[in-house]
Design a protein around this motif. Structure first.
Motif: not given
Lengths: 295, 285
Positions: B54-62, B81-84, B159-170
């Motif tokens: 979702f934030n490009g920590l990994l990029s897809p093979d395809s 900027s995507v990660r912000c 949250l303080a970065m006010k992300p437009e998308v918030l992804v949380l693992d457990e």
């Protein structure tokens, strides 16, 4: 005449208190406060309490990782207070712990070596270690994974390997400290089923520290801690009848009891607690038929 | 409105080695702004790999990951900027706390974004508010807090970065029932206030039933099925075959239906079940 029928508890605590050392002793709050309990050999005990209620501190006191400032822990009726290092080491072998994160407690690169780690450190002879490792793998249903690398396993499988590693040290009591918290539903069931089977078939005493009420229901006795003190104890039925008290301390009852309790607040008169989904459904279905026949 | 879209995303760990393992196979899904999307799946089904897409920590093979229609991996220089814009809260984020005070720790993200001090201070307080942390906590060391409080500090830092998308693992793993409600309730408030898209990975079916608008089920690196919670939990057998489960309320509803009590499949929380049954049984105070 002393009563001869009273068995000696495997673990007993008397007025146990513990405060974590702090820079500023004036605002010290004890993590465990005057806790007295008795756990008998072969019992399955659940320990409930909100985060920070003192459950894990109590567990560490039970197996002497922490030393209490007041009160005492007795194993087989013997106080641990004035024991030397060697005696403590022997006592500690009776009670072992499984922790929350399986990745933090596996040490070797091959499953059977990981299980052998404990008995090796206890100085068990090699043939005996071989026998114990095989038996422990069988006990947790993981024999076919003996040569596998732990990182290839699922979370539930890793926890079962952690349990096998502890079984190989042949403890009489295993403390599960939120050992299912990170697992998916089938992994949780694998670990709970393993714990219950070890308790049933081998008489190993189980202390399960958990936030899941559905796990606590499977215990013989339930203890509830709040701010370091033991506030409730009894059979699951006894403890889960105190639903308001549980809510006050940030806990809840199993879903069946929560549902009927909510219905009672809306005017129902169901008997509480109900810990079994079939019974819960029977009671509601009966009431439904009565309503239909009258109206 | 679709905020993030995954198009035929594939990812393999250790490609070309004997240990090659496909973690995502042709995964397509969309995450909407203003909604909470839940992701469930057995251990090893690909959830954590998906989260890192979702934030490009990994990029897809395809395949592609589109944020507002733009491929985030097209220009690697734009990834910071995507990660912000896409905040990622990993499992056990409290292990990542590091600063002297809670305030400084929460401020780390916005400070790195180059925001002015007044704005940072305002954001820290707002983020702390969402997660239920009072002003008195801000000057404390994060290491003096309880586990539940540390977790909230870590989430507030994102949250303080006010992300437009918030992804949380457990985000609520290991917390007591009240702690879970407070954290998840805070995420709902953040979503309501900012209109952000929220993605939550969880093994807790009760939480998913109570908080998710939509649930995606992953199975062996692929999306198995998706839908509203009631639709997903109506497929109990498929879930159980995948090492998953249904919420307690659904389990009880199934047993009620077996006994001839008409309980609609929309019901998947104990609260809804109690409200419905009280009407069905004509209970009166």
């Amino acid at each position: 005449m002393p009563k001869l029928t009273e068995p000696v508890p495997l673990i007993e605590t008397r007025d146990l208190s513990y405060t974590y050392p702090d820079d500023d002793p004036s605002d010290d709050v004890p993590a465990v406060k005057n806790v007295s309990l008795k756990v008998y050999e072969g019992e399955h005990v659940a320990l409930l309490g909100h985060n920070g209620s003192g459950k894990s501190t109590l567990a560490k006191l039970l197996n002497q990782i922490l030393v209490p400032q007041s009160g005492e822990v007795l194993i087989d009726g013997k106080s641990c207070r004035d024991l030397g290092e060697d005696d403590l080491f022997d006592l500690r072998k009776n009670i072992e712990m499984v922790f929350q994160n399986p990745d933090n407690q596996l040490v070797a690169t091959v499953v059977e070596e990981d299980i052998a780690f404990g008995p090796e450190n206890l100085g068990v002879p090699p043939e005996e270690i071989r026998r114990r490792v095989d038996e422990a793998l069988d006990a947790v249903g993981m024999r076919e994974y003996a040569k596998t690398s732990p990182h290839m396993l699922s979370g539930g499988q890793k926890q079962r390997i952690a349990v096998a590693g502890i079984l190989a040290m042949m403890p009489r009591c295993i403390i599960f400290d939120e050992a299912t918290a990170m697992l998916d539903p089938s992994g949780r069931e694998e670990v709970m089923e393993t714990a219950c089977r070890l308790n049933r078939e081998r008489g190993i005493t189980i202390i399960n520290i958990t936030h899941r009420m559905s796990e606590a229901v499977r215990a013989d006795r339930v203890y509830v801690m709040h701010e370091g003190s033991m506030i409730l104890s009894g059979t699951p039925r006894e403890v889960f009848s105190h639903i308001e008290t549980l809510r006050d301390v940030a806990l809840e009852a199993p879903a069946e009891t929560e549902l009927l309790y909510s219905l009672n607040r809306l005017g129902g008169d169901f008997p509480l607690p109900v810990l079994d989904a079939d019974l819960c459904a029977d009671l509601i279905a009966q009431r439904y038929r009565e309503t239909k026949n009258h109206g | 409105m679709v905020k993030i879209q995954l198009e035929n995303v594939c990812y393999t760990y250790g490609p070309g080695t004997p240990f090659a393992k496909a973690a995502l196979k042709n995964v397509s899904l969309s995450v909407e702004a203003g909604r909470i999307t839940g992701i469930i799946g057995h251990t090893g089904s690909g959830k954590s790999t998906l989260v890192r897409m979702f934030n490009g920590l990994l990029s897809p093979d395809s395949g592609r990951v589109l944020l507002d229609g733009v491929d985030i991996n097209a220009d690697k220089k734009a990834l910071s900027s995507v990660r912000c814009r896409v905040g990622l809260v990993m499992q056990y984020p409290e292990y990542q706390l590091f600063d002297e005070t809670v305030e400084k720790d929460i401020a780390f993200g916005p400070r790195n974004m180059g925001l002015p001090p007044e704005e940072i201070a305002a954001r820290v307080r707002e983020a702390a508010g969402f997660t239920g942390l009072g002003e008195e906590i801000l000057s404390k060391s994060p290491f003096d807090l309880s586990g539940g409080q540390k977790r909230r500090v870590a989430i507030a830092g994102i949250l303080a970065m006010k992300p437009e998308v918030l992804v949380l693992d457990e985000p609520a793993a290991g917390l007591d029932p009240k702690g879970r409600r407070e954290i998840l309730g805070g995420l709902v408030r953040y979503r309501d206030t900012t209109g952000a898209a929220v993605v939550i990975v969880s093994h807790n079916m009760e939480d998913m039933a109570s908080y998710a608008d939509r649930i995606v089920v992953l199975r062996k690196a692929e999306t198995a099925f998706e839908g509203a919670p009631a639709e997903v939990f109506a497929r109990r057998r498929e879930l159980e075959e995948n090492g998953l489960d249904v919420p307690d309320a659904v389990r009880i509803a199934d047993k009620l239906r077996e006994r001839g009590v008409p309980v609609p499949e929309e019901i998947c929380t104990v609260e809804e079940e109690a409200a419905y049954l009280s009407r069905l049984l004509s209970l009166q105070k």
